[in-house]
Enzyme design. Structure first.
Site, PDB file in Angstrom:
ATOM      1  N   SER A  17     -59.207  75.036 -38.040  1.00  0.00           N
ATOM      2  CA  SER A  17     -60.338  74.121 -38.232  1.00  0.00           C
ATOM      3  C   SER A  17     -61.365  74.254 -37.112  1.00  0.00           C
ATOM      4  O   SER A  17     -62.157  73.341 -36.877  1.00  0.00           O
ATOM      5  CB  SER A  17     -59.840  72.672 -38.289  1.00  0.00           C
ATOM      6  OG  SER A  17     -59.169  72.319 -37.086  1.00  0.00           O
ATOM      7  N   GLU A 180     -67.920  75.717 -14.917  1.00  0.00           N
ATOM      8  CA  GLU A 180     -68.320  74.380 -15.364  1.00  0.00           C
ATOM      9  C   GLU A 180     -67.362  73.318 -14.835  1.00  0.00           C
ATOM     10  O   GLU A 180     -67.782  72.234 -14.403  1.00  0.00           O
ATOM     11  CB  GLU A 180     -68.391  74.355 -16.891  1.00  0.00           C
ATOM     12  CG  GLU A 180     -69.554  75.186 -17.431  1.00  0.00           C
ATOM     13  CD  GLU A 180     -69.488  75.444 -18.920  1.00  0.00           C
ATOM     14  OE1 GLU A 180     -70.536  75.744 -19.517  1.00  0.00           O
ATOM     15  OE2 GLU A 180     -68.382  75.377 -19.498  1.00  0.00           O
TER      16      GLU A 180
END
Length: 446
Positions: A17, A180
């Site tokens: 998904s 990050e």
């Protein structure tokens, strides 16, 4: 309406998904002659590039992981089955999935495999217990608990050494996720938590970024990688490149520096962002076909993204080894749309597209608030302009209007102010993984 030779609808099973599975499914939303079954191990579509913001308290998991059923609710030709795919039978054309002891077997006429990739500890999976990766919502929530919990432990530490250990954070891997993550932990310590404690000074937190490569963000090139490194160092991040991790334990890790010296770092909180390994379903496909695997377990597919010897099976995203394509979201999105279009061509009797061509839309990574790096074609940006580009692109690809609105609000709180809207951290988040593993081990013994 075009149907199969038996008069029924064409059965497409989609595994995964993520970007590949969801965009492939949605690309066929107007095909009444196709019956789609999406099988996934999680009930949500995860916008993985923003996981680090869940881990550092900027966003909630719901904002970057909307329910797959909700996203596909209006797509009448698609159904969702929750379960972990345990077996693909290419000869019988079936997919077997399992959920809490219940097995489901789903038949297909065509198969789209978009199972993605997981974290790789380069043969040292035992490191995962003490240095979680960043590939799932569970990973992000566990790391959130570890990061915020570390400051709490430092506040009650009875000696300086324990406090320093708690306030030392090590990020392994200087790719986009590692950069990050290191930048956000540094900002969390220097801005958000600056005035929240009485015994400790959060701004004294020591953030270390380790990588075995010779530069930061090597895929972005020397110029952008250098800009990212300088910005991190301005924020106080200790960048140590050319350093290979040799061991990880509960209280720290050891690594070999560029001169070959073994260095020990005492740190309670470690995070692993150094490598990926394709889904083990790739090995199943290879064992039942003429396909080969590369070193990362990716499937060497045909130019049209089909499995060698099985034109009814498409493989997309992080699972494929083709033309040195990078493991980024756009490869999965474009590949899934190509596969969906190829399937419609077959059902409509049109000629094959023959070859998938990837259109590189660029790469981006944030370093801190208002600072990012972006590589788009021949253009290179860093600083505030790159950050604005990053902001726009990520808003576009977040699924759902309400998710975009709440994400923007939380970004305003975090980037314009000092707050973090999602600072809840529980013991369950930190220790649940160990409890589940212990239960699994007991079940295996029994």
């Amino acid at each position: 309406m075009t149907t199969t030779p038996t008069g029924r609808k064409h059965r497409l099973v989609v595994i995964g998904s993520g970007f590949g599975g969801l965009f492939g499914t949605r690309a066929l939303r107007r095909r009444d002659d196709v019956e789609i079954t999406l099988v996934a191990r999680t009930a949500q579509h995860l916008f993985q590039p923003l996981l680090y913001q869940v881990a550092t308290g900027i966003l909630s998991e719901g904002e970057i992981a909307p329910s797959t059923r909700e996203v596909l609710a209006r797509q009448k030709n698609a159904r969702v089955i929750l379960g972990d795919v345990t077996h693909i039978d290419l000869e019988a054309r079936t997919v077997t999935s399992a959920l809490l002891g219940t097995e489901t077997v789903t038949e297909y006429d065509s198969l789209l495999v978009a199972a993605g990739a997981g974290q790789s500890w380069f043969g040292h999976d035992e490191f995962a217990e003490f240095a979680p990766g960043m590939k799932s919502v569970d990973d992000a929530l566990e790391l959130r608990g570890r990061i915020f919990g570390a400051f709490e432990l430092a506040e009650i530490a009875t000696d300086d050494e324990d406090a320093r250990r708690a306030l030392t954070f090590v990020v392994v891997g200087a790719g986009p996720t590692g950069v990050e993550m290191a930048g956000q932990i540094a900002e969390l310590a220097s801005r958000t938590l600056k005035h929240d404690f009485r015994r400790i000074d959060p701004t004294q937190a020591h953030v270390i970024l380790l990588d075995g490569a010779d530069e930061v963000l090597p895929s972005f090139g020397e110029r952008l990688g250098g800009a990212a490194r300088r910005r991190l160092q301005e924020m106080g991040v200790d960048v140590r490149i050319g350093s290979m991790v040799t061991d990880v334990d509960e209280t720290g890790l050891t690594y070999k520096d560029p001169q070959g010296h073994v260095v020990r770092v005492e740190a309670l909180t470690k995070m692993w962002a150094a490598g990926v390994q394709a889904s083990p379903l790739g090995r199943q496909l290879a064992e039942q076909s003429d396909a080969e695997l590369d070193r990362a377990g990716r499937v060497k597919v045909n130019p049209d993204l089909t499995l060698p010897g099985h034109p009814e099976v498409f493989v997309v995203g992080d699972m494929i080894a083709l033309d040195d394509l990078p493991g980024v979201a756009q490869v999965a999105i474009q590949g899934a749309r190509f596969a969906a279009k190829e399937l419609t061509h077959r059902l409509d009797g049109k000629p094959s597209q023959e070859r998938f061509t990837y259109r590189d839309k660029g790469s981006m990574a944030t370093v801190s608030r208002f600072s990012a790096v972006a590589s788009i074609g021949r253009l290179r940006f860093h600083g505030f302009i790159a950050w604005l580009l990053w902001l726009g692109v990520h808003i576009v690809y977040i699924i759902g209007f309400k998710n975009r609105v709440t994400t923007l609000l939380h970004w305003a709180v975090s980037f314009l102010g000092r707050g973090r809207a999602e600072r809840v951290a529980t013991e369950q988040q930190v220790f649940a993984r160990r409890a589940i593993k212990a239960a699994d081990d007991l079940r295996d013994v029994g």
